[in-house]
Design a protein around this motif. Structure first.
Motif, PDB file in Angstrom:
ATOM      1  N   TYR A  26      -0.892   0.173  -8.067  1.00  0.00           N
ATOM      2  CA  TYR A  26      -2.015  -0.192  -7.198  1.00  0.00           C
ATOM      3  C   TYR A  26      -1.594  -1.360  -6.306  1.00  0.00           C
ATOM      4  O   TYR A  26      -0.486  -1.885  -6.452  1.00  0.00           O
ATOM      5  CB  TYR A  26      -3.242  -0.542  -8.041  1.00  0.00           C
ATOM      6  N   ILE A  52       0.830  -1.204   0.000  1.00  0.00           N
ATOM      7  CA  ILE A  52       0.000   0.000   0.000  1.00  0.00           C
ATOM      8  C   ILE A  52       0.867   1.258   0.000  1.00  0.00           C
ATOM      9  O   ILE A  52       0.563   2.236  -0.699  1.00  0.00           O
ATOM     10  CB  ILE A  52      -0.956  -0.010   1.210  1.00  0.00           C
ATOM     11  N   GLU A  53       1.954   1.227   0.749  1.00  0.00           N
ATOM     12  CA  GLU A  53       2.855   2.382   0.789  1.00  0.00           C
ATOM     13  C   GLU A  53       3.407   2.695  -0.599  1.00  0.00           C
ATOM     14  O   GLU A  53       3.452   3.868  -1.023  1.00  0.00           O
ATOM     15  CB  GLU A  53       4.005   2.097   1.758  1.00  0.00           C
ATOM     16  N   HIS A  72      -9.193   0.972   1.112  1.00  0.00           N
ATOM     17  CA  HIS A  72      -8.203   1.962   0.689  1.00  0.00           C
ATOM     18  C   HIS A  72      -8.362   2.236  -0.802  1.00  0.00           C
ATOM     19  O   HIS A  72      -8.576   1.331  -1.608  1.00  0.00           O
ATOM     20  CB  HIS A  72      -6.795   1.434   0.973  1.00  0.00           C
ATOM     21  N   GLU A  73      -8.226   3.493  -1.189  1.00  0.00           N
ATOM     22  CA  GLU A  73      -8.486   3.895  -2.572  1.00  0.00           C
ATOM     23  C   GLU A  73      -7.546   3.262  -3.588  1.00  0.00           C
ATOM     24  O   GLU A  73      -7.868   3.169  -4.777  1.00  0.00           O
ATOM     25  CB  GLU A  73      -8.407   5.421  -2.696  1.00  0.00           C
ATOM     26  N   LYS A  74      -6.378   2.800  -3.160  1.00  0.00           N
ATOM     27  CA  LYS A  74      -5.427   2.188  -4.094  1.00  0.00           C
ATOM     28  C   LYS A  74      -5.482   0.656  -4.091  1.00  0.00           C
ATOM     29  O   LYS A  74      -4.760   0.018  -4.858  1.00  0.00           O
ATOM     30  CB  LYS A  74      -3.995   2.646  -3.788  1.00  0.00           C
ATOM     31  N   GLU A 112       0.759   4.181  -2.793  1.00  0.00           N
ATOM     32  CA  GLU A 112       0.481   5.576  -2.449  1.00  0.00           C
ATOM     33  C   GLU A 112       1.516   6.524  -3.047  1.00  0.00           C
ATOM     34  O   GLU A 112       1.225   7.698  -3.304  1.00  0.00           O
ATOM     35  CB  GLU A 112       0.461   5.742  -0.928  1.00  0.00           C
ATOM     36  N   GLN A 113       2.711   6.034  -3.306  1.00  0.00           N
ATOM     37  CA  GLN A 113       3.798   6.879  -3.805  1.00  0.00           C
ATOM     38  C   GLN A 113       3.714   7.128  -5.311  1.00  0.00           C
ATOM     39  O   GLN A 113       4.280   8.102  -5.809  1.00  0.00           O
ATOM     40  CB  GLN A 113       5.147   6.241  -3.466  1.00  0.00           C
ATOM     41  N   ASP A 148       1.158   7.189  -8.817  1.00  0.00           N
ATOM     42  CA  ASP A 148      -0.217   7.222  -9.332  1.00  0.00           C
ATOM     43  C   ASP A 148      -0.572   5.973 -10.119  1.00  0.00           C
ATOM     44  O   ASP A 148      -1.728   5.537 -10.115  1.00  0.00           O
ATOM     45  CB  ASP A 148      -0.417   8.445 -10.234  1.00  0.00           C
TER      46      ASP A 148
END
Length: 255
Positions: free
Chosen positions: A57, A47-48, A84-86, A51-52, A54
């Motif tokens: 996923y 997830i990290e 989570h959005e990703k 998040e970094q 775009d």
């Protein structure tokens, strides 16, 4: 325009040069990736990383080899993270009869529980299968996993089982083995699976495609998988890229 649907950029093998590996993938035309987390260590990092970037996923799930370690709170944690959005999928999950760390009955319970979770949150699942095809297909049928569908990750079995999985609503994802000189089944599958159900992946750092077999795999090499599929089907690689990219985006719900 390549979509690598299964990477482990959260693996220790990428700790020293992850950014460079990602840049090499971009240079080769990889536009999207899904980083797969499968335990308490790899899920947060998946997830990290997502998040970094775009275009990256994450998928969250529990690996069958470690099924014996999974607790009720782990399942609840994965369900919470699915919002989570990703996060775009639940997995990888499934059965692995090659290693004997987790008893088969424990693996099956954890597998069923994760399918139920995916149905609750309405997300596709990513299936890990090693020497357990018949039991996996049976569980997918019994649990009506086709309601959410998903991916038969790094498919390396014969075409008859691939067709059963297709009938259940699953996509077939091919990786490095389709390029191996001694691999017959993946090549047949690459020619028999409908193109609208086909995906590509690296499963990096594992299973590097020819001519890099035996080396650390990385997302840039997914282009070699696409090239082999194009060759086997007498297609332009641009068409394979376009179709598999569209298939992945549709499955994962990515605009």
């Amino acid at each position: 325009m390549l979509f690598d649907t299964h990477v482990h950029l959260n693996a220790d093998q990428f700790m020293d040069d992850r950014d460079e590996v990602i840049q090499r993938a971009l240079d080769e035309g990889v536009t999207h990736m899904v980083v797969v987390g499968f335990d308490r260590k790899t899920i947060p990092l998946a997830i990290e990383i997502a998040e970094q970037y775009d275009f990256i996923y994450a998928a969250v799930g529990w690996h069958p080899v470690d099924a014996i370690d999974m607790q009720d709170e782990d399942l609840q944690w994965i369900e919470e993270l699915s919002a989570h959005e990703k996060v775009v999928a639940i997995g990888e999950m499934g059965l692995d009869y090659h290693w004997d760390k987790s008893p088969k009955d424990v693996q099956k319970d954890v597998f069923r529980n994760q399918i139920a979770l995916a149905k609750r949150v309405n997300m596709p699942i990513i299936i890990h299968n090693r020497e357990a095809t018949e039991d996996i297909v049976e569980i997918l049928k019994e649990e009506q996993a086709g309601d959410v569908g998903g991916i038969m990750h790094c498919y390396n079995d014969d075409v008859s089982y691939a067709k059963e999985c297709l009938d259940l609503g699953f996509h077939i994802s091919l990786g490095g083995p389709v390029t191996f000189k001694n691999a017959t089944d993946p090549k047949v599958v690459a020619q028999e699976v409908p193109m609208d159900k086909l995906l590509i992946e690296t499963d990096c750092p594992f299973l590097a495609p020819h001519p890099n077999r035996g080396k650390r795999n990385e997302p840039a090499y997914v282009k070699l998988v696409a090239e082999k599929i194009a060759e086997l089907n007498d297609m332009a690689i641009e068409d394979v890229e376009k179709i598999t990219n569209r298939n992945a985006k549709t499955l994962f719900g990515i605009d």
